[in-house]
Write a protein that holds these residues in place. Structure first.
Motif, PDB file in Angstrom:
ATOM      1  N   TRP A 320     -22.248  35.934  18.035  1.00  0.00           N
ATOM      2  CA  TRP A 320     -23.097  34.810  17.670  1.00  0.00           C
ATOM      3  C   TRP A 320     -22.446  33.954  16.584  1.00  0.00           C
ATOM      4  CZ3 TRP A 320     -28.743  34.144  18.447  1.00  0.00           C
ATOM      5  CH2 TRP A 320     -29.193  34.868  19.559  1.00  0.00           C
ATOM      6  N   ARG A 322     -23.301  30.158  14.119  1.00  0.00           N
ATOM      7  CA  ARG A 322     -24.357  29.264  13.649  1.00  0.00           C
ATOM      8  C   ARG A 322     -23.732  27.978  13.129  1.00  0.00           C
ATOM      9  NH1 ARG A 322     -25.813  33.155  10.097  1.00  0.00           N
ATOM     10  NH2 ARG A 322     -25.664  31.645   8.413  1.00  0.00           N
ATOM     11  N   SER A 351     -28.414  25.147  15.244  1.00  0.00           N
ATOM     12  CA  SER A 351     -28.262  25.858  16.509  1.00  0.00           C
ATOM     13  C   SER A 351     -27.504  27.152  16.269  1.00  0.00           C
ATOM     14  CB  SER A 351     -27.514  24.999  17.530  1.00  0.00           C
ATOM     15  OG  SER A 351     -26.202  24.706  17.090  1.00  0.00           O
ATOM     16  N   ASN A 352     -27.821  28.152  17.058  1.00  0.00           N
ATOM     17  CA  ASN A 352     -27.100  29.423  16.979  1.00  0.00           C
ATOM     18  C   ASN A 352     -27.165  30.116  18.333  1.00  0.00           C
ATOM     19  OD1 ASN A 352     -29.784  30.194  16.937  1.00  0.00           O
ATOM     20  ND2 ASN A 352     -29.514  31.738  15.366  1.00  0.00           N
ATOM     21  N   GLY A 353     -26.331  31.102  18.489  1.00  0.00           N
ATOM     22  CA  GLY A 353     -26.279  31.844  19.745  1.00  0.00           C
ATOM     23  C   GLY A 353     -24.853  32.113  20.155  1.00  0.00           C
ATOM     24  N   GLY A 354     -24.698  32.585  21.393  1.00  0.00           N
ATOM     25  CA  GLY A 354     -23.379  32.895  21.903  1.00  0.00           C
ATOM     26  C   GLY A 354     -23.433  33.941  22.996  1.00  0.00           C
ATOM     27  N   ASP A 372     -25.741  35.219  27.915  1.00  0.00           N
ATOM     28  CA  ASP A 372     -25.412  34.095  27.041  1.00  0.00           C
ATOM     29  C   ASP A 372     -26.726  33.466  26.607  1.00  0.00           C
ATOM     30  OD1 ASP A 372     -24.151  32.219  25.568  1.00  0.00           O
ATOM     31  OD2 ASP A 372     -23.154  31.194  27.235  1.00  0.00           O
ATOM     32  N   ASP A 374     -28.552  30.518  23.775  1.00  0.00           N
ATOM     33  CA  ASP A 374     -28.432  29.460  22.778  1.00  0.00           C
ATOM     34  C   ASP A 374     -29.822  29.021  22.349  1.00  0.00           C
ATOM     35  OD1 ASP A 374     -25.471  28.790  22.646  1.00  0.00           O
ATOM     36  OD2 ASP A 374     -25.827  28.626  24.793  1.00  0.00           O
TER      37      ASP A 374
END
Length: 816
Positions: A320, A322, A351-354, A372, A374
């Motif tokens: 992840w 950010r 936004s964050n994620g991965g 995946d 987001d």
């Protein structure tokens, strides 16, 4: 129509009140001039003639020997006390290792400003107990109704975000995802006294959006009066960001780079005459790092003559990252001495994620999961405030309006390779529109007897839209009308009382496909009272009571099924009821030869406690887990908190905070009783100034295991250090800092157990999660200030009424 009636009622009530109160308030009476001035001075060492920075100044009225103002000298030994009413005073000057000096000073209506010039103080072994003295700038301040953590004075914050700052604030506990609790209770988080629409989705995510370099201080309010919105069973946290209202142009620049994340912050103020303009920009970027999750889920289902056991083992890694930025622009204008208008706009984007992957074993059969995810957040806040004062000192009328518009998105893809599970691809868009109007009036009958009244209307519209299943779309409307009255007066020379009553009516309509439109309206009364006794030696004893409420926000209510992990599905529950809590606190504070001690004991009873709950779920022939939220029962909490600060040497400050509280939840209808468990939070800090601008700091935080009605999360330990050097004539600084340098990962283990009985079937669920969270970081930082800063405080709208997401620090993965 309902909103229009509420708004008409609020405005009509208080415009009528204002018309009655104008020209002297209740019964008129003589008006006291509100002409105020300032006192300036420069404090120097009598032998070396060098400036004394961070000397503590107290302005004491000679008539009653009470402190009415105070401050701390800057790096050049200069002091400015603003808003000083014409009178006769004693200027008490104190610093560790120096004799406390008293200087008489007088200001008059015709000459409200007084420049004292240079004042010399001489060294001594002794200091007076009635002056708080610290060798370095005070990081913690104790006030009658709150504790203030001055984040800008703590060098270990550089390079972090608001979550890192919260971990070091006394009385707060922060888990690995950034969820905040105050003495074991839920809190309401404000920014500059106002809510932000970003908080409506997830407090944990919103805090990660704010670079630490933008934070001036954090206020912890454990006993809010009825003037505050009743939200927050544990209390209120108010984050004050850096800004100024200085004549001319002034500002700050901060930048940091590190192995975990990079931050940048810029603040600028321009003021000429009656007009002041403030602007700020901030950005942060956290690198993608591997977070490992080990997960075990075991479900045992017993029916008559049959037992079924399902085991799921998971070993996965999520990567992840950010990124985010924010900005604000504000204008403040004084029409004359009695009328002021201000407006501020603020925008946040985050936004964050991965990607992630995990190896699963389902009843001995292996397969692989590729995912995946987001998440995005953006929010716009706009407020306009008008303030009217009169010639009577302390009389004030304000009216404020605020618009908040937010949007958050969740988008995930999930594919299980080597199994018959279908791939999942879904996204959800949540929209939050919030309109607020508020008016307040303050009337002082005398210096010690003050009446405060006010009213407020909040109108919220929340929509949750599903891309792949419109049947799950969710609409939620919540209107809150409130009014309050607070009176404060002296019971005796050293005994003060402040009490009030707040009423709030909540109207809720929400719409889901099944069961359709529902309503949930309720009316609550929230009393508050505080009695404070001044003791010998500048000590204070305080007893307070208040009632609070926690309304669930979108993250708790949204029925969106998050299937980023197909075996662990998460969704909100729109039928949740609010929490109601009663709080009783006894506190004691004192100053002993420059040392600060603050101790308190408290009791809190909370009904309808909202907690996360897991239950077995069988779909398409597979055993899964559903995580949602429920009203568990009644919690009774006993606790104590001790804070102490000590200066062994003039430039050395030691600080510690110890908080303990019990956890116990019971429900007579279901027979639930968790038993009693003890939670604790320990904070320690050491700061030393070597002279010539060199400063070194160490800190450490220990959070005990955290209990819920279904399980337990292990203890967490954070520690760090910083080294800073002042440069550019102390207008700038450079430094290095580190967090958890000796361990890359913070290992957190959570175990939950659930037993569900339906008819002749009993399901027993055991769930174990091991998270290896990458926390270690090293960084460098730079800061620079230009111009001369003078901070002022403006009255703003405070929507303190919605329970924020305390369980969910990002859906579908571990965040950094």
């Amino acid at each position: 129509m309902k909103k229009l009636l509420l708004l008409t009622f609020i405005l009509g009530l208080f415009f009528t009140a204002q018309a009655q109160f104008t020209g002297g308030g209740f019964g008129g009476g003589p008006k006291k001039s509100t002409v105020t001035g300032r006192i300036t001075a420069t404090i120097l060492d009598s032998l070396t003639k060098k400036p004394i920075d961070y000397a503590t100044i107290s302005l004491v009225n000679t008539k009653d020997n009470k402190s009415v103002n105070g401050g701390v000298t800057d790096e050049k030994g200069k002091l400015t006390l603003q808003n000083v009413s014409p009178d006769s005073y004693k200027l008490m000057i104190g610093f560790m290792g120096y004799k406390t000096k008293s200087v008489l000073v007088t200001t008059t209506p015709s000459k409200p400003d007084n420049n004292m010039g240079t004042i010399y103080i001489s060294s001594s072994e002794n200091t007076l107990a009635d002056v708080q003295v610290q060798g370095t700038k005070a990081v913690i301040e104790n006030k009658i109704d709150r504790m203030v953590y001055n984040a800008e004075a703590d060098g270990t914050n550089a390079g972090g975000d608001a979550t890192d700052v919260m971990r070091k604030v006394p009385m707060l506990s922060v888990d690995v995802d950034g969820n905040v609790q105050l003495r074991g209770g839920a809190v309401r988080v404000l920014i500059n006294g106002k809510p932000s629409g970003t908080m409506a989705s997830s407090v944990a995510d919103a805090l990660k959006m704010i670079p630490a370099e933008q934070i001036k201080s954090v206020e912890v309010i454990t006993s809010p009066s009825a003037k505050y919105d009743a939200e927050g069973s544990g209390g209120i946290i108010n984050i004050i960001t850096k800004k100024s209202n200085a004549q001319g142009v002034s500002g700050t620049v901060n930048a940091s780079a590190g192995t975990r994340q990079n931050n940048g912050a810029f603040n600028l103020t321009a003021k000429t005459g009656r007009l002041s303009v403030n602007a700020s920009l901030g950005t942060n970027l956290a690198y993608a790092q591997d977070s490992r999750v080990l997960f075990e889920n075991s479900t045992r289902t017993d029916t008559i003559g049959k037992t079924t056991i399902t085991n799921i083992m998971q070993d996965g890694v999520s990567k992840w990252s950010r990124k985010g930025y924010n900005g604000s622009f504000g204008v403040d204008y004084d029409f004359n001495a009695y009328n002021n208008v201000s407006s501020n706009i603020k925008y946040n984007n985050f936004s964050n994620g991965g990607p992630g992957s995990a190896d699963y074993v389902l009843n001995g059969v292996p397969f692989k999961n590729i995912s995946d995810m987001d998440m995005g957040f953006n929010n716009f806040d706009w407020n306009v405030d008008y303030k009217h004062t009169t010639k009577k000192e302390g009389e004030e009328f304000t009216i404020s309006g605020q618009l908040s518009s937010g949007r958050n998105t969740t988008d995930f893809q999930n594919e299980i390779i080597g199994s018959s599970f279908p791939a999942v691809n879904n996204n959800n868009t949540g929209k939050n529109q919030e309109y607020t109007i508020q008016t307040d009036y303050t009337y002082p009958f005398s210096k010690s007897t003050i009446l405060e009244v006010g009213a407020k209307g909040i109108f919220r519209n929340i929509n949750s839209e599903f891309s792949n299943n419109a049947n799950q779309d969710f609409e939620y409307k919540q209107d809150v009308a409130s009014a309050y009255g607070v009176i404060s007066f002296k019971l005796s020379k050293k005994l003060n009382f402040k009490g009030g009553l707040r009423s709030e009516y909540t109207s809720i309509d929400f719409n889901t496909v099944n069961p359709g439109i529902q309503k949930n309206n309720y009316f609550n009364i929230f009393p508050s009272a505080i009695i404070s006794q001044t003791l010998k030696g500048n000590a204070t004893l305080k007893l307070s009571y208040n009632r609070r409420v926690q309304r669930p926000s979108l993250a708790y209510l949204n029925p969106f099924r998050n299937e980023s992990d197909q075996f662990n599905i998460r969704q909100g529950e729109p039928t949740l009821s609010p929490e109601l809590s009663d709080n009783l606190e006894l506190g004691y504070s004192t100053f002993i030869k420059g040392s600060v001690i603050n101790a308190s004991v408290f009791y809190r009873r909370t009904g309808g406690v909202i907690e996360s709950s897991i239950t077995p779920l069988k779909e398409n022939g597979f055993e899964k887990t559903l995580s949602t939220y429920i009203n568990v029962g009644v919690a009774q909490t006993y606790g104590a908190n001790v804070f102490a600060s000590y200066n062994p040497k003039p430039k050395w400050t030691l600080m510690t905070n110890l908080g303990v509280n019990t956890y116990e939840v019971s429900n007579t209808q279901t027979g639930l009783s968790t038993g009693t468990f003890l939670n604790y939070n320990i904070f320690g800090r050491s700061a030393y100034g070597f002279g010539k601008g060199y400063n070194f700091e160490l800190f450490g935080v220990v959070n005990s295991p955290r209990r819920t009605y279904q399980g337990k999360t292990d203890a967490m330990v954070f520690y760090g250090a910083s080294f800073k050097k002042d440069i550019l004539n102390k207008k700038g600084s450079i430094g290095i800092n580190t967090l958890n340098p000796f361990t890359r990962d913070l290992h957190i283990k959570t175990v939950n157990n659930s037993v569900t009985t339906l008819g002749n079937k009993t399901s027993t669920l055991y769930q174990s999660t091991n998270i290896y969270y990458p926390l270690r970081s090293f960084g460098v930082n730079f800061s620079y200030s230009f111009g001369k800063l003078k901070f002022t405080e403006k009255k703003k709208i405070k929507n303190d009424d919605v329970k924020q997401d305390q369980q969910q620090g990002g859906m579908g993965g571990v965040q950094q």
